[in-house]
Design an enzyme around this catalytic site. Structure first.
Site, PDB file in Angstrom:
ATOM      1  N   GLY A 217       0.913  -1.446   0.075  1.00  0.00           N
ATOM      2  CA  GLY A 217      -0.052   0.119  -0.335  1.00  0.00           C
ATOM      3  C   GLY A 217       0.707   1.333   0.211  1.00  0.00           C
ATOM      4  N   SER A 218       0.451   2.009   0.928  1.00  0.00           N
ATOM      5  CA  SER A 218       1.221   3.860   0.414  1.00  0.00           C
ATOM      6  C   SER A 218       2.173   3.641   1.799  1.00  0.00           C
ATOM      7  CB  SER A 218       0.344   5.092   1.062  1.00  0.00           C
ATOM      8  OG  SER A 218      -0.840   4.720   1.886  1.00  0.00           O
ATOM      9  N   THR A 219       3.093   4.389   1.021  1.00  0.00           N
ATOM     10  CA  THR A 219       4.489   4.840   2.009  1.00  0.00           C
ATOM     11  C   THR A 219       3.616   5.729   2.873  1.00  0.00           C
ATOM     12  OG1 THR A 219       5.719   4.979  -0.028  1.00  0.00           O
ATOM     13  CG2 THR A 219       6.480   6.328   2.731  1.00  0.00           C
ATOM     14  N   ALA A 220       2.724   6.415   3.634  1.00  0.00           N
ATOM     15  CA  ALA A 220       2.396   6.948   4.552  1.00  0.00           C
ATOM     16  C   ALA A 220       1.789   5.547   5.481  1.00  0.00           C
ATOM     17  CB  ALA A 220       1.008   7.883   4.249  1.00  0.00           C
ATOM     18  N   THR A 221       1.015   4.781   5.211  1.00  0.00           N
ATOM     19  CA  THR A 221       0.493   3.859   5.805  1.00  0.00           C
ATOM     20  C   THR A 221       1.524   2.541   5.906  1.00  0.00           C
ATOM     21  OG1 THR A 221      -1.707   3.838   4.743  1.00  0.00           O
ATOM     22  CG2 THR A 221      -1.101   2.130   5.795  1.00  0.00           C
ATOM     23  N   GLY A 222       2.255   2.700   5.168  1.00  0.00           N
ATOM     24  CA  GLY A 222       3.543   1.360   6.118  1.00  0.00           C
ATOM     25  C   GLY A 222       4.893   2.217   6.761  1.00  0.00           C
TER      26      GLY A 222
ATOM     27  N   GLU B  89       5.572  -3.795   0.421  1.00  0.00           N
ATOM     28  CA  GLU B  89       5.962  -2.982  -0.402  1.00  0.00           C
ATOM     29  C   GLU B  89       5.490  -1.644  -0.820  1.00  0.00           C
ATOM     30  OE1 GLU B  89       4.634  -2.322  -3.679  1.00  0.00           O
ATOM     31  OE2 GLU B  89       3.510  -4.584  -4.817  1.00  0.00           O
TER      32      GLU B  89
ATOM     33  N   CYS C 268       1.146  -0.653  -8.852  1.00  0.00           N
ATOM     34  CA  CYS C 268       2.702   0.142  -7.822  1.00  0.00           C
ATOM     35  C   CYS C 268       3.580   0.113  -8.842  1.00  0.00           C
ATOM     36  CB  CYS C 268       2.762  -0.560  -6.674  1.00  0.00           C
ATOM     37  SG  CYS C 268       2.000  -0.225  -5.456  1.00  0.00           S
TER      38      CYS C 268
END
Length: 469
Positions: free
Chosen positions: A221-226, A243, A277
């Site tokens: 998912g998103s970098t922010a959620t990661g 990822e 992605c």
């Protein structure tokens, strides 16, 4: 094998107790998704803990046999799953879309089941013998995205199960139905409680990431959620495979044949209507062939029909949700306002239902334009002119993400030299985004860490143990 209606009914909650999921192509209701609670998540984790030891005890051969049967179960229900995926996610049945995705689920299950992983002898000198083994982690949490909801779920669960773990899946709130249906089909061949999908909100995902009984989180998912998952997992020192976002660059060298590469460039950028992605999201083209590449890409793009995914003729569909539609529309309009040239698209028909954004190609755009520096995640490709390879490499490496990249050339050796200079987890030559269940895949920089697929992907779902003596 169940009919489509029976499969959908089997995952639906009691009438009026769930959340209605809408078709992004029409706005019609697809079905109701259950809203699972934190208590139901706790029960799923408890059940997974109870089922995992017996599953681990089967050994690789026993677990692989079950996964091969699970692949067959997916194939028995392939058309029903593809139809549900098309209606919920929006992607067409044909092309590299819904039927392709369901087929990939079966393929990844088979490769996870059949990839050999033997203990590795690291030292054996007559005095010391040391072997490297991989033991099950326990319970793995798998948090998936809405763009390839079924396929990426299998990327997570297939190696986790093969390595002796139980799995609790948290699907995206946008696309829970397909994942619930897929898990139900796979569970036809697995012990009860070993694999569970929990369809809840963000509170469920957050609790899964911090839960002390979860030994590893797999997240796409998103970098922010990661980043949020990294923080919430820190208290229990969970293993992570992340990822995250990508903004992949492609570099077309001056010796490339524009007409020969145009269709592969198109699908590198517009697979799943750009909602991938590792799609090609920035295309750098040498000034000598810039106009020719633009012209040939426009010709290919014009021939690709977009519309309702259940229409067998279409190969491009809507964006999955309104939020993503707005991201794409706003970035294209900002590019237009900056003076960039819209070669194709850029004018959505807002009088028709569905989140359809037309296939859009944008030329003569500055490298600091938001359409380049921000991940659009949709059917809009900026094409940037460059003069020297050094300039192209510098621009390609300028962002803080590095999932994939590609180099396009008639000279493979020259392309490999450029590829080696790019800061990305995977660099493809004369194609883009072609993942393979046998080949490790993972990101660089803020596109995440950890590897999936192949032997390395299996190892990532185990705890390494050295037996020395």
């Amino acid at each position: 094998m169940e009919t489509y209606d029976a499969l959908l009914a089997s995952i639906s909650p009691a009438s009026g107790t769930g959340r209605t999921i809408l078709d992004p192509a029409t706005g019609d209701a697809v079905g109701e998704a259950p809203i699972h609670s934190l208590e139901e998540l706790e029960q799923a984790i408890t059940d997974a803990q109870a089922a995992q030891p017996a599953w681990a005890a089967l050994g690789h051969a026993g677990r692989s046999a079950s996964l091969l049967k699970a692949a067959e179960a997916v194939e028995r229900s392939a058309e029903e799953l593809a139809r549900l995926l098309s209606r919920e996610q929006g992607k067409p049945l044909n092309g590299p879309n819904a039927r392709f995705e369901v087929g990939a689920c079966a393929a990844w299950l088979r490769v996870a089941a059949t990839t050999p992983l033997e203990p590795e002898t690291v030292v054996d000198d007559g005095e010391t013998r040391a072997e490297l083994h991989y033991k099950p982690i326990g319970v793995v949490g798998a948090i998936g995205p809405w763009n390839w909801p079924m396929m990426i779920t299998v990327w997570q669960i297939a190696p986790a199960l093969r390595m002796g773990n139980a799995v609790v899946v948290k699907p995206s709130e946008y696309t829970p139905l397909g994942v619930l249906a897929l898990v139900k089909v796979i569970n036809e061949e697995l012990p009860e409680g070993l694999l569970t999908a929990v369809s809840g909100g963000r509170d469920v995902g957050a609790r899964l990431a911090e839960h002390p009984a979860i030994g590893k989180i797999m997240f796409t998912g998103s970098t922010a959620t990661g980043k949020a998952i990294i923080k919430s997992s820190a208290g229990t020192v969970k293993r992570l495979t992340l990822e995250l976002g990508g903004n992949d660059a492609g570099i077309v060298l001056p010796d490339a044949d524009p007409k020969a590469i145009a269709e592969d460039l198109f699908w590198g950028a517009f697979i799943n209507t750009g909602q991938t992605c590792a799609a090609l999201k920035r295309l750098y083209v040498h000034e000598d062939i810039y106009d020719a590449v633009c012209e040939d890409l426009v010709a290919v793009a014009k021939a690709m029909p977009m519309g309702n995914g259940l229409d067998e003729n279409n190969v491009l569909g809507p964006l999955q949700n309104k939020a993503q539609y707005d991201v794409v529309a706003n970035l294209v309009e900002a590019a237009r306002a900056s003076g960039a040239r819209i070669l194709l698209g850029g004018n959505p028909d807002t009088t028709k239902p569905g989140y359809f954004y037309p296939t859009t190609l944008v030329a003569d755009i500055d490298n600091d334009n938001p359409l380049i520096t921000e991940e659009q995640f949709g059917p809009a490709l900026p094409i940037i002119r460059y003069s020297s390879v050094d300039e192209a490499v510098e621009k390609a490496n300028a962002l803080d993400v590095g999932l994939g990249a590609s180099v396009w050339s008639g000279n493979r050796d020259a392309a490999r030299e450029v590829a080696a200079r790019l800061q990305a987890g995977t660099v493809w030559i004369n194609r883009h985004g072609a993942v393979d269940p046998r080949i490790p895949f993972g990101g660089a920089k803020q596109s995440g860490y950890g590897l999936e697929f192949g032997i390395e992907g299996l190892k990532a779902l185990g705890v390494p143990q050295v037996i020395n003596g």
